[in-house]
Scaffold this motif. Structure first.
Motif, PDB file in Angstrom:
ATOM      1  N   GLY A 145      -1.078  20.574  -3.323  1.00 17.64           N
ATOM      2  CA  GLY A 145      -0.644  20.051  -2.036  1.00 17.64           C
ATOM      3  C   GLY A 145      -1.135  18.646  -1.755  1.00 17.64           C
ATOM      4  O   GLY A 145      -0.869  18.087  -0.712  1.00 17.64           O
ATOM      5  N   GLY A 146      -1.884  18.079  -2.687  1.00 18.63           N
ATOM      6  CA  GLY A 146      -2.321  16.694  -2.538  1.00 18.63           C
ATOM      7  C   GLY A 146      -3.656  16.500  -1.876  1.00 18.63           C
ATOM      8  O   GLY A 146      -4.212  15.411  -1.922  1.00 18.63           O
ATOM      9  N   GLY A 147      -4.191  17.529  -1.229  1.00 16.94           N
ATOM     10  CA  GLY A 147      -5.493  17.378  -0.579  1.00 16.94           C
ATOM     11  C   GLY A 147      -5.472  16.292   0.480  1.00 16.94           C
ATOM     12  O   GLY A 147      -4.471  16.064   1.147  1.00 16.94           O
ATOM     13  N   THR A 148      -6.601  15.616   0.638  1.00 11.34           N
ATOM     14  CA  THR A 148      -6.700  14.527   1.607  1.00 11.34           C
ATOM     15  C   THR A 148      -5.992  13.299   1.042  1.00 11.34           C
ATOM     16  O   THR A 148      -6.334  12.825  -0.034  1.00 11.34           O
ATOM     17  N   LYS A 149      -5.026  12.804   1.777  1.00 13.57           N
ATOM     18  CA  LYS A 149      -4.274  11.645   1.306  1.00 13.57           C
ATOM     19  C   LYS A 149      -4.941  10.362   1.795  1.00 13.57           C
ATOM     20  O   LYS A 149      -5.495  10.306   2.887  1.00 13.57           O
TER      21      LYS A 149
ATOM     22  N   VAL B 126       0.854  -1.191   0.000  1.00 17.34           N
ATOM     23  CA  VAL B 126       0.000   0.000   0.000  1.00 17.34           C
ATOM     24  C   VAL B 126       0.889   1.240   0.000  1.00 17.34           C
ATOM     25  O   VAL B 126       1.964   1.251   0.590  1.00 17.34           O
ATOM     26  N   ILE B 127       0.418   2.267  -0.721  1.00 15.30           N
ATOM     27  CA  ILE B 127       1.135   3.535  -0.765  1.00 15.30           C
ATOM     28  C   ILE B 127       0.144   4.669  -0.519  1.00 15.30           C
ATOM     29  O   ILE B 127      -1.046   4.535  -0.811  1.00 15.30           O
ATOM     30  N   GLU B 128       0.653   5.759   0.019  1.00 16.06           N
ATOM     31  CA  GLU B 128      -0.186   6.919   0.296  1.00 16.06           C
ATOM     32  C   GLU B 128      -0.130   7.867  -0.898  1.00 16.06           C
ATOM     33  O   GLU B 128       0.946   8.173  -1.408  1.00 16.06           O
ATOM     34  N   ARG B 129      -1.296   8.297  -1.350  1.00 21.98           N
ATOM     35  CA  ARG B 129      -1.384   9.221  -2.480  1.00 21.98           C
ATOM     36  C   ARG B 129      -2.360  10.336  -2.157  1.00 21.98           C
ATOM     37  O   ARG B 129      -3.366  10.127  -1.503  1.00 21.98           O
ATOM     38  N   GLY B 130      -2.040  11.515  -2.715  1.00 22.32           N
ATOM     39  CA  GLY B 130      -2.940  12.655  -2.572  1.00 22.32           C
ATOM     40  C   GLY B 130      -4.009  12.645  -3.646  1.00 22.32           C
ATOM     41  O   GLY B 130      -3.986  11.823  -4.564  1.00 22.32           O
ATOM     42  N   GLN B 131      -4.943  13.565  -3.534  1.00 21.78           N
ATOM     43  CA  GLN B 131      -6.014  13.685  -4.515  1.00 21.78           C
ATOM     44  C   GLN B 131      -5.468  14.284  -5.806  1.00 21.78           C
ATOM     45  O   GLN B 131      -4.776  15.307  -5.773  1.00 21.78           O
ATOM     46  N   PRO B 132      -5.770  13.656  -6.953  1.00 20.27           N
ATOM     47  CA  PRO B 132      -5.282  14.202  -8.219  1.00 20.27           C
ATOM     48  C   PRO B 132      -5.854  15.598  -8.479  1.00 20.27           C
ATOM     49  O   PRO B 132      -7.022  15.857  -8.211  1.00 20.27           O
TER      50      PRO B 132
END
Length: 127
Positions: free
Chosen positions: A17-21, A7-13
Motif C-alpha cells: 500500500g506504499g506506507g507513508t508517502k 517533485v513526485i510523491e512516492r510510497g515506501q519501497p
C-alpha cells in the motif's frame, strides 16, 4: 545554468500500500543533444571540421561496441569508463554453471572525476 527538477510523491519501497508517502525530487530533463548538436558545439573548441568530428564520434561508437562485446573495459580518461556486466541465475556449484544461466548483459558507465565533480557544485531550480 541550474538543473531543473520536479517533485513526485512516492510510497515506501517494500511496504504494501506504499506506507507513508513522501515527496522526492526528480530531474526535469531540459531537452537532449544529438550527434549534430554535439558536433556543432565541439567545432567551436576545435580546428576540426564538422565531418571530421562526426567521423570521430561514429568511429568511437563502433570501437566501443566491438570492445564491449569482447568483455573489455573502455577507459576514456576524464570522460569516464564503460564496462560490461552480466545478470544471471544461480547454480548450486561452479561446475553446474553454464552460459544458459546468463539472463542478460548490459553496459555500465562510471564517470570520470571531472564529470562527477561538476554535479557536486550544481545548482537546482524547481519547475
Amino acid at each position: 545554468m541550474p538543473i531543473k527538477y520536479n517533485v513526485i510523491e512516492r510510497g515506501q519501497p517494500g511496504v504494501t500500500g506504499g506506507g507513508t508517502k513522501k515527496w522526492y525530487a526528480i530531474v526535469a530533463n531540459d531537452g537532449e543533444l544529438t550527434v549534430d548538436d554535439l558536433t556543432k558545439q565541439i567545432e567551436k573548441f576545435s580546428a576540426l571540421s564538422e565531418a571530421d568530428i562526426r567521423g570521430v564520434i561514429i568511429a568511437l561508437e563502433n570501437v566501443i561496441q566491438d570492445n564491449l562485446a569482447n568483455g573489455k573495459i573502455i577507459r576514456l580518461d576524464k570522460l569516464g569508463s564503460f564496462y560490461p556486466s552480466l545478470s544471471s541465475n544461480g547454480a548450486a556449484t561452479a561446475e553446474e554453471f553454464d552460459s544458459t544461466l546468463i539472463k542478460s548483459a548490459k553496459v555500465n558507465y562510471r564517470p570520470g572525476k571531472r564529470i562527477s565533480n561538476v554535479l557536486k557544485t550544481a545548482t537546482f531550480k524547481k519547475v
